[in-house]
Design a protein around this motif. Structure first.
Motif, short mmCIF file in Angstrom:
data_model
loop_
_atom_site.label_atom_id
_atom_site.label_comp_id
_atom_site.label_asym_id
_atom_site.label_seq_id
_atom_site.Cartn_x
_atom_site.Cartn_y
_atom_site.Cartn_z
N THR A 59 73.96 -42.34 -55.61
CA THR A 59 72.52 -42.46 -55.40
C THR A 59 71.91 -43.39 -56.45
OG1 THR A 59 72.44 -40.22 -54.50
CG2 THR A 59 70.35 -41.19 -55.20
N LEU A 60 72.36 -43.23 -57.71
CA LEU A 60 71.88 -44.09 -58.79
C LEU A 60 72.23 -45.54 -58.52
CD1 LEU A 60 70.65 -44.41 -61.64
CD2 LEU A 60 72.92 -43.99 -62.57
N ALA A 61 73.46 -45.77 -58.09
CA ALA A 61 73.89 -47.14 -57.79
C ALA A 61 73.07 -47.72 -56.63
CB ALA A 61 75.37 -47.16 -57.45
N ALA A 62 72.79 -46.89 -55.62
CA ALA A 62 71.99 -47.35 -54.46
C ALA A 62 70.58 -47.71 -54.89
CB ALA A 62 71.98 -46.26 -53.39
N ASN A 63 69.98 -46.88 -55.77
CA ASN A 63 68.63 -47.16 -56.25
C ASN A 63 68.59 -48.44 -57.08
OD1 ASN A 63 67.43 -44.92 -55.04
ND2 ASN A 63 67.93 -43.58 -56.76
N LYS A 64 69.66 -48.68 -57.84
CA LYS A 64 69.72 -49.91 -58.63
C LYS A 64 69.82 -51.14 -57.73
CE LYS A 64 71.36 -48.31 -63.10
NZ LYS A 64 72.33 -48.52 -64.19
N ILE A 65 70.56 -50.98 -56.62
CA ILE A 65 70.65 -52.09 -55.67
C ILE A 65 69.27 -52.42 -55.11
CG2 ILE A 65 71.51 -52.72 -53.37
CD1 ILE A 65 74.12 -51.33 -54.09
N LEU A 66 68.47 -51.37 -54.84
CA LEU A 66 67.11 -51.59 -54.35
C LEU A 66 66.27 -52.32 -55.38
CD1 LEU A 66 66.39 -48.12 -52.66
CD2 LEU A 66 66.95 -50.29 -51.54
N ASP A 67 66.61 -52.15 -56.67
CA ASP A 67 65.92 -52.85 -57.75
C ASP A 67 66.57 -54.19 -58.08
OD1 ASP A 67 64.13 -50.76 -57.99
OD2 ASP A 67 65.35 -49.69 -59.46
N ASP A 68 67.47 -54.66 -57.19
CA ASP A 68 68.15 -55.94 -57.35
C ASP A 68 69.07 -55.95 -58.56
OD1 ASP A 68 68.73 -58.41 -56.31
OD2 ASP A 68 67.23 -59.46 -57.49
N ASP A 69 69.66 -54.77 -58.85
CA ASP A 69 70.64 -54.65 -59.94
C ASP A 69 71.98 -54.24 -59.33
OD1 ASP A 69 72.16 -54.15 -62.14
OD2 ASP A 69 70.87 -52.61 -63.01
N TYR A 70 72.97 -55.13 -59.42
CA TYR A 70 74.27 -54.89 -58.79
C TYR A 70 75.36 -54.61 -59.82
CZ TYR A 70 71.74 -57.07 -54.96
OH TYR A 70 70.81 -57.37 -54.00
N SER A 71 74.95 -54.22 -61.03
CA SER A 71 75.92 -54.04 -62.12
C SER A 71 76.68 -52.72 -62.03
CB SER A 71 75.20 -54.11 -63.47
OG SER A 71 74.21 -53.10 -63.56
N THR A 72 76.11 -51.70 -61.36
CA THR A 72 76.75 -50.39 -61.31
C THR A 72 77.83 -50.36 -60.23
OG1 THR A 72 74.70 -49.34 -62.03
CG2 THR A 72 76.37 -47.91 -61.06
N LEU A 73 79.04 -49.99 -60.64
CA LEU A 73 80.16 -49.90 -59.71
C LEU A 73 80.48 -48.44 -59.43
CD1 LEU A 73 82.52 -52.61 -61.23
CD2 LEU A 73 81.01 -52.86 -59.28
N VAL A 74 80.85 -48.14 -58.19
CA VAL A 74 81.28 -46.79 -57.81
C VAL A 74 82.77 -46.86 -57.52
CG1 VAL A 74 80.98 -44.89 -56.19
CG2 VAL A 74 79.01 -46.29 -56.84
N ASN A 75 83.56 -46.33 -58.46
CA ASN A 75 85.02 -46.42 -58.35
C ASN A 75 85.62 -45.04 -58.14
OD1 ASN A 75 85.15 -49.23 -58.79
ND2 ASN A 75 84.90 -48.91 -60.99
N GLU A 76 86.66 -44.97 -57.34
CA GLU A 76 87.42 -43.75 -57.11
C GLU A 76 88.90 -44.08 -57.22
OE1 GLU A 76 86.85 -40.47 -56.50
OE2 GLU A 76 84.75 -40.79 -56.99
N ASP A 77 89.60 -43.34 -58.09
CA ASP A 77 91.03 -43.61 -58.27
C ASP A 77 91.92 -42.61 -57.55
OD1 ASP A 77 90.37 -41.46 -59.79
OD2 ASP A 77 91.27 -42.19 -61.66
N LYS A 78 91.31 -41.76 -56.71
CA LYS A 78 92.09 -40.78 -55.94
C LYS A 78 91.81 -40.95 -54.46
CE LYS A 78 92.00 -37.38 -59.70
NZ LYS A 78 91.57 -36.03 -60.09
N GLU A 79 92.80 -40.54 -53.65
CA GLU A 79 92.62 -40.65 -52.21
C GLU A 79 91.69 -39.55 -51.71
OE1 GLU A 79 96.35 -40.63 -50.24
OE2 GLU A 79 97.05 -42.48 -51.17
N GLY A 80 91.04 -39.82 -50.58
CA GLY A 80 90.15 -38.82 -50.00
C GLY A 80 88.91 -39.47 -49.43
#
Length: 408
Positions: A138-159
């Protein structure tokens, strides 16, 4: 249900809960067995001590009392026993401490509470783990709305969370690229309008001046024809410029559908050179092709001829009289290459990086009426055919254009 358990997070959570519940049931079972055995032993101890006292007082009762221990008690005997016990104050209201096995019940109760707390804590940890991921997304999505693409959402496990994170990252990249493309398009439109305005304004001003002279001055027929011819030249230049600008705009916007087919590139270039022979003859420049390997290339013949025509024309225009423009063809398993060499004045090193930019004009340009679109069109067409264009030049020694089409 099978679709739910494909998710590794659900599998892991279910496995942990099942393991804890299994351990809980096993401990409860062991405690129950221990409790039952203690109850039996207490029953034997109490009844045995009573029988022992009774036999001590009256040995003849042994044969009558012992069989009663192993038989079911009748309701009549139960009621009689309660009445006698009540007379001595023995009722269900007696303190639990007088019944040793009731103390064991506290252990079962304690184990139940401990395991219930463990399940609640585990549930809290899992919810915290899941909702933390949701909050980060949600934080990353809100930052995208503010034209900030620096936050990455990474997952190192399957699922499913990994799939969601991957989908989110893809959407983030698409939005970022679209925004970047939109900004570039805006900048491109601004530059395009500025350059068009400058190019057209100059020519219109010249035509207005010529037209004013034609209307307000007495001219001879020869002078009138001269001004009309000048206006005609300006109109033709404007028409060509507008067509090229629209062509370049369509190429940059990917609005042109190329009809590519496997065809002989040698023949395509031969036809291009043939169409430019008169142009080269008027400029008194020798135009020739040096045949090499036969090259078959997936290409749109019309647009590839447009690209090569612009480059060869540019070479002819910058080649002195009685000098040469040569075209070479080369092929190998990795790529096909066409080299166009002229014997002109060459290109200054500071201009080489800019000659393919739209509307760019060198400071040392001898052809003053050049618009600066032809090479930009060629570059866009070649790149649309999985190729790239490069140039090498030394001032005063001519230029070489290298058009390379990759095969892989």
């Amino acid at each position: 249900m099978n679709k739910v358990f494909i998710n590794n997070e659900v599998k892991r959570s279910t496995l942990i809960l099942t393991s804890l519940l299994t351990i809980f049931i096993m401990i409860q079972g062991l405690l129950y067995v221990a409790y039952t055995n203690n109850q039996k032993q207490d029953y034997i101890d109490i009844v045995g001590s009573m029988v022992s006292k009774a036999i001590t007082l009256n040995p003849e009762l042994e044969k009558e009392l012992i069989p009663l221990i192993t038989k079911d008690i009748s309701p009549k005997d139960k009621e009689a026993g309660r009445i006698i016990a009540k007379e001595y104050g023995i009722t269900s209201k007696l303190n639990n401490s007088l019944f040793p096995n009731f103390k064991n019940n506290n252990k079962i109760f304690t184990v139940s509470i401990v395991f219930s707390l463990l399940l609640l804590i585990l549930n809290y940890i899992q919810y915290k783990y899941f909702f933390l991921k949701v909050r980060n997304m949600t934080l990353a999505a809100n930052k995208i709305l503010d034209d900030d693409y620096s936050t990455l959402v990474n997952e190192d496990k399957e699922g499913d969370f990994s799939k969601l994170a991957l989908a989110f990252s893809n959407i983030r990249s698409i939005i970022k690229n679209n925004v970047s493309t939109t900004q570039k398009e805006k900048q491109y439109l601004v530059e395009l309008l500025q350059n068009m305005s400058h190019q057209i304004k100059t020519k219109i001003a010249t035509m207005i001046l010529y037209n004013d002279i034609l209307l307000n001055r007495k001219l001879t027929e020869e002078q009138r024809l001269k001004f009309l011819e000048s206006n005609s030249i300006q109109l033709n230049k404007m028409n060509l410029m507008v067509q090229n600008i629209l062509k370049l705009a369509r190429l940059d916007a990917n609005a042109i559908e190329f009809y590519k087919k496997e065809d002989n590139l040698n023949k395509t270039i031969e036809e291009t050179i043939h169409s430019l022979e008169e142009f080269a003859h008027d400029a008194n420049v020798n135009l020739s092709i040096c045949y090499g390997e036969q090259i078959n290339l997936l290409h749109d013949k019309f647009w590839i001829q447009e690209a090569f025509s612009n480059i060869i024309k540019n070479c002819i225009e910058h080649t002195p009289k009685n000098k040469n423009v040569k075209v070479y063809l080369y092929d190998n398993p990795a790529y096909s290459r066409v080299t166009i060499e002229d014997s002109g004045e060459g290109i200054a090193q500071e201009d080489i990086a800019n000659i393919f930019k739209r509307f760019y004009k060198s400071k040392n340009l001898t052809k003053k009426d050049s618009v600066g679109i032809g090479l930009a069109i060629s570059k866009s067409i070649i790149e649309s055919h999985n190729g790239y264009i490069d140039v090498k030049s030394i001032s005063g020694q001519g230029s070489s254009f290298f058009i390379t089409f990759m095969k892989y």
